[in-house]
Structure formats: C-alpha cells, structure tokens
Design a protein around this motif. Structure first.
Motif: not given
Length: 117
Positions: A2-3, A5, A22-27, A76, A106
């Motif tokens: 998971v990132q 951003v 903050c925009n996670p790469s997962r929901d 998200n 994370y």
C-alpha cells in the motif's frame, strides 16, 4: 504494498492555514484508522490527528481547536486542515493508515510544513 500519497504542505506565516491531503492506494474504509503524525528534529514522532473507520476523531493536545481531520470517501482522500498555524507546528508530517490486522500499517513519505514567525 500500500502506498500513501501525500499532498500539500510548504511554507506559511504564523496565523495562516495549510491543508494536507493523503490518498492511499487502497480504499480508505479498508483501514481501521487513518491520520497524521509529525516529527520535529529534536522530538519523537507525535500524533496530530486520526480518524477511525466509523468517523471518530482523536487529536493531539497541541493541535486541538486549530486542526481538523476529515475525509472524502468518494475521492479516497484524508485531509488535515491546519488553521492558526504556529512556528511550533513546523515539522515533517506523515500520513498513517492501519488496518485491523496486527502489523498491517503504512506510512507516507512525509511532507514538510514550515511556519515562519
């Protein structure tokens, strides 16, 4: 993997405002909590604000009444609105996300916030 951003940050004068994203790469609703911590060169990493999956918020004592955490589920993104900034808010701000499973957590890469007096 998971990132997280991060966006926002930068230089602001005391009394001013900044907003971090903050925009996670997962929901984001797949995490138990998401939020922000910060780190100054001479201090340990400290809690700024977190929001639970249910929407419960917790703030660090030094930012209560000045900072607000919220989220846009459709986009998200988790936001940290920082008002009435003080030079003591100068730090690297890290996005944080933790799921229910132990160890499933994370950190973002960090974004610098500098407040001038």
């Amino acid at each position: 993997q998971v990132q997280l951003v991060e966006s926002g940050g930068g230089l602001e004068q005391a009394g001013g405002s900044l907003r971090l994203g903050c925009n996670p790469s997962r929901d984001i609703l797949s995490f138990k909590v998401t939020g922000w911590y910060r780190e100054c060169p001479s201090k340990e990493r400290e809690l700024v604000a977190i929001i639970s999956k249910r929407g419960t918020t917790v703030y660090g004592d030094s930012v209560k009444g000045r900072f607000t955490i919220d989220r846009d589920v459709a986009k998200n993104v988790v936001y940290l609105q920082m008002n009435s900034l003080e030079p003591e808010d100068t730090a690297v701000y890290f996005c944080y996300a933790a799921a229910a499973n132990v160890g499933d957590e994370y950190w973002g890469q960090g974004t610098q916030v500098t407040v001038s007096s």
